[in-house]
Design a protein around this motif. Sequence first.
Motif, PDB file in Angstrom:
ATOM      1  N   LYS A   8       0.809  -1.217   0.000  1.00 50.85           N
ATOM      2  CA  LYS A   8       0.000   0.000   0.000  1.00 50.85           C
ATOM      3  C   LYS A   8       0.845   1.271   0.000  1.00 50.85           C
ATOM      4  CE  LYS A   8      -3.753  -0.147  -0.201  1.00 50.85           C
ATOM      5  NZ  LYS A   8      -4.534  -0.337  -1.437  1.00 50.85           N
ATOM      6  N   LYS A   9       1.833   1.300   0.861  1.00 51.05           N
ATOM      7  CA  LYS A   9       2.664   2.506   0.936  1.00 51.05           C
ATOM      8  C   LYS A   9       3.987   2.171   1.615  1.00 51.05           C
ATOM      9  CE  LYS A   9       0.215   3.926   5.139  1.00 51.05           C
ATOM     10  NZ  LYS A   9      -0.628   4.937   5.795  1.00 51.05           N
TER      11      LYS A   9
ATOM     12  N   LEU B  76      10.683   9.826   3.829  1.00 50.65           N
ATOM     13  CA  LEU B  76      11.293   9.412   2.570  1.00 50.65           C
ATOM     14  C   LEU B  76      11.163  10.549   1.568  1.00 50.65           C
ATOM     15  CD1 LEU B  76      10.061   5.744   2.074  1.00 50.65           C
ATOM     16  CD2 LEU B  76      12.243   6.530   2.994  1.00 50.65           C
ATOM     17  N   CYS B  77      11.932  10.477   0.497  1.00 50.34           N
ATOM     18  CA  CYS B  77      11.814  11.455  -0.571  1.00 50.34           C
ATOM     19  C   CYS B  77      10.764  10.935  -1.562  1.00 50.34           C
ATOM     20  CB  CYS B  77      13.174  11.674  -1.225  1.00 50.34           C
ATOM     21  SG  CYS B  77      13.601  10.470  -2.480  1.00 50.34           S
ATOM     22  N   PRO B  78      10.414  11.709  -2.592  1.00 54.41           N
ATOM     23  CA  PRO B  78       9.366  11.248  -3.511  1.00 54.41           C
ATOM     24  C   PRO B  78       9.658   9.889  -4.144  1.00 54.41           C
ATOM     25  CG  PRO B  78      10.490  13.200  -4.374  1.00 54.41           C
ATOM     26  CD  PRO B  78      10.868  13.058  -2.940  1.00 54.41           C
TER      27      PRO B  78
ATOM     28  N   THR C 245       8.972   7.224  -1.481  1.00 57.18           N
ATOM     29  CA  THR C 245       7.523   7.103  -1.328  1.00 57.18           C
ATOM     30  C   THR C 245       6.936   6.424  -2.559  1.00 57.18           C
ATOM     31  OG1 THR C 245       7.597   9.192  -0.108  1.00 57.18           O
ATOM     32  CG2 THR C 245       5.427   8.415  -0.783  1.00 57.18           C
TER      33      THR C 245
ATOM     34  N   VAL D 238       6.678   2.078  -4.386  1.00 56.57           N
ATOM     35  CA  VAL D 238       5.592   1.130  -4.698  1.00 56.57           C
ATOM     36  C   VAL D 238       5.469   0.942  -6.213  1.00 56.57           C
ATOM     37  CG1 VAL D 238       4.194   1.447  -2.617  1.00 56.57           C
ATOM     38  CG2 VAL D 238       3.896   3.028  -4.506  1.00 56.57           C
TER      39      VAL D 238
ATOM     40  N   MET E   2      17.808  14.630  -4.403  1.00 53.11           N
ATOM     41  CA  MET E   2      17.108  14.443  -3.126  1.00 53.11           C
ATOM     42  C   MET E   2      17.929  13.547  -2.210  1.00 53.11           C
ATOM     43  SD  MET E   2      14.511  16.330  -2.959  1.00 53.11           S
ATOM     44  CE  MET E   2      13.551  15.732  -1.593  1.00 53.11           C
TER      45      MET E   2
ATOM     46  N   PRO F  41      14.104  15.962  -8.605  1.00 55.56           N
ATOM     47  CA  PRO F  41      13.929  15.322  -7.293  1.00 55.56           C
ATOM     48  C   PRO F  41      13.130  14.025  -7.327  1.00 55.56           C
ATOM     49  CG  PRO F  41      12.698  17.400  -7.446  1.00 55.56           C
ATOM     50  CD  PRO F  41      13.582  17.335  -8.632  1.00 55.56           C
ATOM     51  N   MET F  42      12.327  13.823  -8.365  1.00 58.98           N
ATOM     52  CA  MET F  42      11.472  12.629  -8.362  1.00 58.98           C
ATOM     53  C   MET F  42      12.053  11.482  -9.195  1.00 58.98           C
ATOM     54  SD  MET F  42      10.588  15.159 -10.395  1.00 58.98           S
ATOM     55  CE  MET F  42       9.296  16.174  -9.683  1.00 58.98           C
TER      56      MET F  42
ATOM     57  N   PRO G  96       5.467   3.962 -12.581  1.00 59.53           N
ATOM     58  CA  PRO G  96       4.187   4.644 -12.834  1.00 59.53           C
ATOM     59  C   PRO G  96       3.950   5.845 -11.925  1.00 59.53           C
ATOM     60  CG  PRO G  96       3.855   2.383 -12.010  1.00 59.53           C
ATOM     61  CD  PRO G  96       5.307   2.529 -12.340  1.00 59.53           C
ATOM     62  N   ASN G  97       4.332   5.751 -10.657  1.00 60.01           N
ATOM     63  CA  ASN G  97       4.102   6.874  -9.749  1.00 60.01           C
ATOM     64  C   ASN G  97       5.016   8.055 -10.063  1.00 60.01           C
ATOM     65  OD1 ASN G  97       3.488   4.223  -8.195  1.00 60.01           O
ATOM     66  ND2 ASN G  97       2.322   5.810  -7.137  1.00 60.01           N
ATOM     67  N   LEU G  98       6.253   7.751 -10.377  1.00 56.62           N
ATOM     68  CA  LEU G  98       7.220   8.834 -10.595  1.00 56.62           C
ATOM     69  C   LEU G  98       7.114   9.400 -12.003  1.00 56.62           C
ATOM     70  CD1 LEU G  98      10.221   7.292  -8.618  1.00 56.62           C
ATOM     71  CD2 LEU G  98       8.407   8.823  -7.811  1.00 56.62           C
TER      72      LEU G  98
ATOM     73  N   ASP H 141       4.405   9.712 -13.439  1.00 54.42           N
ATOM     74  CA  ASP H 141       3.230  10.569 -13.318  1.00 54.42           C
ATOM     75  C   ASP H 141       3.638  11.987 -12.903  1.00 54.42           C
ATOM     76  OD1 ASP H 141       0.500  11.023 -13.394  1.00 54.42           O
ATOM     77  OD2 ASP H 141       0.195  10.499 -11.293  1.00 54.42           O
ATOM     78  N   LEU H 142       4.721  12.091 -12.157  1.00 55.26           N
ATOM     79  CA  LEU H 142       5.186  13.406 -11.697  1.00 55.26           C
ATOM     80  C   LEU H 142       6.016  14.112 -12.755  1.00 55.26           C
ATOM     81  CD1 LEU H 142       6.364  12.420  -8.102  1.00 55.26           C
ATOM     82  CD2 LEU H 142       4.219  13.517  -8.732  1.00 55.26           C
TER      83      LEU H 142
ATOM     84  N   ASP I 149       7.083  15.187  -3.264  1.00 54.30           N
ATOM     85  CA  ASP I 149       6.881  14.061  -2.351  1.00 54.30           C
ATOM     86  C   ASP I 149       5.459  14.111  -1.778  1.00 54.30           C
ATOM     87  OD1 ASP I 149       7.586  11.801  -1.003  1.00 54.30           O
ATOM     88  OD2 ASP I 149       8.962  12.764   0.387  1.00 54.30           O
TER      89      ASP I 149
ATOM     90  N   VAL J 219       3.098  12.316  -4.222  1.00 52.21           N
ATOM     91  CA  VAL J 219       3.150  10.839  -4.213  1.00 52.21           C
ATOM     92  C   VAL J 219       2.599  10.288  -2.907  1.00 52.21           C
ATOM     93  CG1 VAL J 219       4.568   8.897  -4.973  1.00 52.21           C
ATOM     94  CG2 VAL J 219       5.513  11.189  -5.060  1.00 52.21           C
TER      95      VAL J 219
ATOM     96  N   THR K  17      -0.442   7.585  -2.606  1.00 57.42           N
ATOM     97  CA  THR K  17      -0.387   6.230  -2.040  1.00 57.42           C
ATOM     98  C   THR K  17      -1.249   6.140  -0.780  1.00 57.42           C
ATOM     99  OG1 THR K  17       1.660   6.693  -0.828  1.00 57.42           O
ATOM    100  CG2 THR K  17       1.904   5.711  -2.974  1.00 57.42           C
TER     101      THR K  17
ATOM    102  N   ILE L 144      -3.287   6.801 -10.564  1.00 49.81           N
ATOM    103  CA  ILE L 144      -2.200   7.406 -11.333  1.00 49.81           C
ATOM    104  C   ILE L 144      -2.820   8.298 -12.409  1.00 49.81           C
ATOM    105  CG2 ILE L 144      -0.285   6.883 -12.916  1.00 49.81           C
ATOM    106  CD1 ILE L 144       0.453   5.697 -10.299  1.00 49.81           C
TER     107      ILE L 144
ATOM    108  N   PRO M 267      10.227  16.195   3.052  1.00 50.01           N
ATOM    109  CA  PRO M 267      11.635  16.141   3.474  1.00 50.01           C
ATOM    110  C   PRO M 267      12.178  17.502   3.918  1.00 50.01           C
ATOM    111  CG  PRO M 267      11.340  15.186   1.289  1.00 50.01           C
ATOM    112  CD  PRO M 267      10.077  15.896   1.625  1.00 50.01           C
TER     113      PRO M 267
END
Lengths: 747, 177
Positions: free
Chosen positions: A74-75, A89-91, A94, A97, A222, A621-622, A632-634, A636-637, B17, B20, B24, B30, B135
Amino acid sequence: MTTSRRKFIKISALGLGGVAATTSALNMFGSNSYIDELVKENVAKKFKRTPTYCEVCFWKCAAWTYTDEKGAVKKIIGNDNDPHCFGRLCPRGTGGVGMYNDEDRLKTPLIRTTVNGEETFREASWEEALDLIASKFNGIKEKYGAESLGLIKHGAPGAHLEHLYKAIGSDTIAEPAYAQCRGPRETGFALTFGSWVGSPEPTDIRDTKCLVLIGSHIGENMHNSQVQEMSDAIDNGATIITVDPRFSTAASKSTHWLAIKPATDIALMLAWMHVLIEENLYDKEYVKKYALGFKELKEHVSQYTPEWAYGITTIEPEEIRKTARAMAHAAPSVIVHPGRHVTWYGDDTQRARAMASLNALLGSWGRRGGFYFKESIKVPKYPHPAYPHPKWGWHEIGAQYPLAQMGITTEVVKASIPNPENKYPVKAWLVAGTNITKSIPNQKLLKEAIDALEFMVVIDTMPMDVTGYADVVLPECTYLERYDGIRSATNREPSIAVRVPAVPPKYDSKPTWWIAKQLGERMGVGEFFNYDDFEEVIEWQLQKMGTSLDEMKKIGVKNYPRTSGPLFLNEDETYNFPTQSGKIELYSQELKDLGFDPMPKYTKHPEPEQGFYRLNYGRAPMHTFSRTANNPNLNDLKSENNLWVNPKVARIIGLKTGQEVWLKNQDDIISSFGIKVRVTERIRWDSVYMVHGFGHKEKQLSRAYGKGINDTELISKIAVDPIMGGTGMRGNFVTILTENPHKNTEI
Amino acid sequence: MRYAMVIDTLKCVGCSDCVVACQTENDVPIGYCRDWITETVNGAYPSIELELKSERCNHCENAPCVRCCPTGASHQLNNGIVLVTGDECIGCGACIESCPYDARYQHPDGYVDKCTFCHHRLEKGQLPACVSVCPTKCMYFGDLDNPNSEVSELLKKRKYKTLAPEAGTKPHVYYLI
């Protein structure tokens, strides 16, 4: 109404695919906490947490992986007791996942094969893939010696493979993290203070009064605890001085931003030293007590006035004086930060020497708010037979560079190209956890070496550009699915962290410790892998360290008291620096004896011709290098990089933000893909800038393929550091193409 | 009790951060987000200013999204938190249009979604996910009705601004400048 709507949601969620469908009901309730009962249910929900340390970058923050009652990840949340992250944590951590969830992951072993004259990969069993690797490696070992097996690695899995290599008798080991990244500063600081900077850097940023960043962009990199401590320093009202041709995030937080002309940093530092000495601002007692060669340094920098530096750096003399005084005012609580990625212009060890000498003049090494004396705890070695002694290895391959402290990847690459005069022929590579096509410059040479190899294996979690060159690809499971070695942190106080699998490996992926053991057994060195599960190794080590796996599963991180002495210099006692002389060496006899400048000098570096711009690159940073672009999460950023262009340049060429352009470098190398322009005042008119790690050519990276430009493919001109073999990569110039040069060609 | 968030733009590095962590924590799909980063650059090289900040629903005292909602799905709790009741939402999008901060989006499941100040975490005595992960520790959360809370203290001591004050929404996310 309510019932029918719920039904509708389920159907539409099914359309979104497996992962979304199973969690959509939770989405609803979790995000609509008005429903008291459901909120309570959500609140009461028991997550299981499993300790790990992050593998999305090299900072290795300790964390907890949260899994729900179904075992879904989950996280990931930072461990409060960890000095690398202090619970935050940094992006990327985090977003770890996403590394686990990425549906483009490598799923089974792959073996190169030919179908109808075309080379392709076929899926294979682990048995077949491992047998093939072992037989090929054994063949090469018999024919040329084990030394001809090369290992290029990065990250925690590298340790298991290093053990395998040493067991079979090869020390032909290198990682881009040295000669393509932080090597020069390690050599430069070791020459001056006698010890490596290491990771994390022993910078006491939280208590500093003045932080000096030279091309180091904390906040865009980061490096977790450093970002956090820089924030503390801002809270405490510290002076921040940033030297960067680009208005970085750190520059925007700075008291002084010195918008330096690229490639002239050493001139600025010589002028700073000149001011510190001429104005009598340096730490006289410290220098007298601990340093050697001050007289020589004083004489050396006497000629380098701020006026002299102004003509080179474009920084006003008064600004140079003002910032030197600001540093002296804060001293010894001042940090001239050694930086991290420092392979820029080929005189990088000398630049690091200049940084180290500045720190010495300011008396900051071993002082609160400067550099602390780091300490880690030794993890006992799990018993195994003695390693054989290879006849040659990374040291001999890189012997041309006398002060290289680790394998030079580019020299291993060169040694892999057939040449009758090469005494150290490398015939096979195992590449693990590093996408070398995006970390090693001079792609032509790299391709030539890969072409010549008799065999190449890649171990990774993702299909990367480099996997396409392999004969066998092995899918590694992610850090959330495996055990790895104990992380022993070098910090203010020693600490350890463990990585325990939170979930079983997805698909047919395996941990690298298992791969190493399997290969070891097949290559006749099974006695080096005297365990069935790596868990046993950790348990044995933890017992020796006064804890246990059971305890570590509960706490994740264990902190130990210091035993090496105080964190800072005890002024009442004598202190011997671990240099040859026992003193800080402002003048380096060692460099002099090797034929190098004993004190840093400014060298003029090439500048771009008209119509060309210096290619600068950096971090976002991401993202971590090129490894997270498809997460997929990063993704997305940030899904692609942009080309930063000064508005003046944009006006001349006629560029607008969002417009796609292509780049051609000084050697007529054209970027494989286009990149979108970002017109911004944050960049000088003589340079362009992009975030490193994009422009993936691997089509199986469904999100990252073809997005942005890979800066490394445009880095064909390398200024090699003669002292330690670092590859200076900031001397490449590009021109901007507004028409698609690949219009008529398929990539 | 009046919840508010205070964000120090002098410390934020715009790392995302918070974005994200929110995704989550709250199962935000997404491609969507409840919070995001903005970057503002002013001036010309080399006299430049850069402001980075994390934005989200402002949990306005005078919330246009609540007023315009035809079904009452958008509503405000006594502690100031503005929420959307998913199964009362018909997805008409009026609230999305009315929000001067562009803080709402249509969830693929049909309803409108946005920041809840991690209401479910507050009930457990935890901070919102974004605040707890940051952070740079540039985000603060607390009760403005309590004059001694960290957020109240910061707003007393430091210079701050709110976004789009001209909209008259009385937002409750404050930016230290």
